[in-house]
Design an enzyme around this catalytic site. Structure first.
Site, PDB file in Angstrom:
ATOM      1  N   HIS A  66      -6.775 -44.798 -34.318  1.00 26.96           N
ATOM      2  CA  HIS A  66      -7.345 -46.095 -34.673  1.00 26.96           C
ATOM      3  C   HIS A  66      -8.841 -45.947 -34.950  1.00 26.96           C
ATOM      4  CE1 HIS A  66      -4.249 -47.500 -31.428  1.00 26.96           C
ATOM      5  NE2 HIS A  66      -3.644 -47.169 -32.559  1.00 26.96           N
ATOM      6  N   TYR A 129     -13.418 -46.145 -21.947  1.00 26.94           N
ATOM      7  CA  TYR A 129     -14.341 -46.125 -23.082  1.00 26.94           C
ATOM      8  C   TYR A 129     -15.229 -47.359 -23.085  1.00 26.94           C
ATOM      9  CZ  TYR A 129     -10.324 -48.562 -25.297  1.00 26.94           C
ATOM     10  OH  TYR A 129      -9.266 -49.388 -25.593  1.00 26.94           O
TER      11      TYR A 129
END
Length: 473
Positions: A66, A129
């Site tokens: 992605h 993240y």
């Protein structure tokens, strides 16, 4: 134990961060994100606003690939992965792939537009993240994907994808050959109908150029509702520059509304979306008692126009990511002093022009070039003076030179004083000395051109029949 370090990869902007693990019999500790140290070593100061976690119960869980509209810093709390990244950004590195087996002792910085995927190599792998934008359905609509199994990527997944746990959506992503590249970050030019706005639109053909009819920056609701997704830079070339009209009741309101209210609205959107905002200021923020002006001189405006620009400068300075460009005597594609003098010369008019105001011309193309230089070189944020270089002149000097360059006599221009010129007129007070020091802009690698050379080129273009356009703020 490894030292904290930041190193580059074959994908531009993708960085690997080696993280020291401080361990003993109890386990380990690490500084997973340490802004001051990491930025000093070369990691972009990407201003994260959201922290996401992905827990993977079994080895073989595989996710991606992605490309998202934000930057992110990837790391592990526990476990191990094979990370895979593919550059899907428009440009020469499109399709470039980088892989790394990653544990808790490393992190990877991924800029927007680079596709991210990974495969858990150990059970109970916790993947973390940091991102610098908030997730939303609007943002998700701008994702770009590529298929995990595309042989063109050359990713050697340790656990074959036929044995891996993959979502149906990830299995259906397109092959690289069918991917539409992730678009580059957008720049928006506000006030694109004026002299500087036109020059900027010419210098940045891929930018979104908005005139007042496209976006009224004094309308807070309209500014907030504009689709800012993917915009990383706003250049504000809109201003109320009718210096004398600003001294009237209606002009004063209009000047404050656009020059201050409009900037306040742009500052708000830039702050909330971490957009770099470029503003353009003026010599009119000074009273002109100094013969030249540095970037750090305290403002001391004499009139309403200067007061509104000084107020706007103060608003802009509250943004960490801003450039404030101070300039003077702007000449470009639109109504301006040089065009007026050339027109008077062509009609045989012999004007009286003030010879007790001192400064330098600035040509809009050069002003645009200087702004682009600051942006493209990632110069330090802050205030920069930008005008032409060369001798300081008066308006009378400029007028005489225009008459000469158009084949007329310099003596057709009569010098006069500001006081005499203003008799019977409602004029705003003007700084006597408008020259701006140029050391700072030169120190970052931009060389302002010599004023007389640019004036010769400009007048030559006028004589060749370049159409005159009226300025729009």
């Amino acid at each position: 134990m490894r030292e904290l370090s930041v190193r580059t990869t074959n994908i531009p902007g993708v960085l690997v961060i080696d993280l020291p693990l401080h361990g003993d019999s109890r386990g380990w500790f690490k500084e997973n994100w340490q802004r001051a140290k990491m930025v000093a070593l070369g990691l972009p100061d990407f201003e994260p606003v959201q922290n996401n976690m992905s827990y993977n119960e079994e080895a073989g869980v595989t996710r991606g690939l992605h490309a998202e509209p934000w930057d992110k810093l990837i790391s592990l709390a526990t476990g191990r992965i094979l990370g895979a990244w593919v550059d899907l950004r428009e440009g020469p590195s499109f399709g470039e792939t980088f892989t790394l087996e990653l544990g808790p002792d490393q992190a990877v910085y991924i800029p927007r537009g680079v596709a991210n995927g990974y495969q858990a190599l150990e059970p109970r792998t916790a993947y973390s993240y940091l991102v610098n934008d908030h997730w939303s359905l609007e943002a998700k609509a701008s994702y770009t994907f590529v298929n995990l199994a595309d042989p063109a990527l050359g990713i050697a997944w340790p656990i074959p994808l036929t044995e891996a746990t993959i979502s149906d959506a990830d299995r259906e992503h397109p092959m690289l050959a069918d991917v539409t590249p992730f678009p580059p970050a957008k720049t928006v030019i506000v006030g694109a109908g004026g002299q500087l706005g036109r020059a900027l639109a010419k210098a940045l053909p891929d930018a979104v150029a908005l005139t007042h009819a496209d976006l009224d920056i004094t309308d807070a609701a309209a500014v907030a509702a504009y689709p800012w997704q993917g915009v990383t830079t706003i250049i504000n070339a809109a201003a109320h520059t009718a210096v004398d009209a600003a001294e009237s009741e209606t002009g004063r309101i209009a000047a404050w509304r656009l020059n201050v209210g409009g900037v306040a609205n742009l500052v708000e959107v830039a702050r909330s979306r971490r957009i770099t905002l470029v503003g353009v200021s003026t010599d009119y923020v000074f009273d002109g008692t100094s013969t030249d002006h540095g970037e750090d001189e305290p403002v001391s405006p004499l009139g309403v126009y200067g007061q509104t620009k000084a107020a706007a400068d103060a608003l802009l300075a509250t943004l960490p990511r801003h450039y404030l460009i101070r300039t003077s005597w702007v000449i470009g594609d639109g109504k301006n002093f040089v065009r007026t003098m050339a027109d008077l010369a062509s009609r045989g008019v012999k004007p009286a022009v003030v010879d007790d105001q001192y400064g330098r011309l600035t040509f809009a193309d050069d002003l645009a070039a200087g702004i682009l230089h600051l942006l493209h070189t990632n110069a330090a944020f802050g205030t920069y003076n930008l005008t032409c270089d060369g001798p300081i002149v008066t308006w009378c000097d400029v007028a005489k030179r225009v008459f000469e360059l158009t084949g007329h006599e310099a003596s057709d221009v009569t010098p006069t004083t500001t006081q005499a010129y203003g008799q019977g007129k409602t004029l705003a007070a003007r700084p006597v000395h408008s020259a701006l020091l140029l050391d700072k802009i030169k120190a970052v690698g931009f060389t302002p051109p010599e004023g007389d050379a640019r004036l010769r080129e400009y007048v030559s273009a006028l004589l060749e029949g370049e159409p005159t356009a009226s300025a729009e703020n």
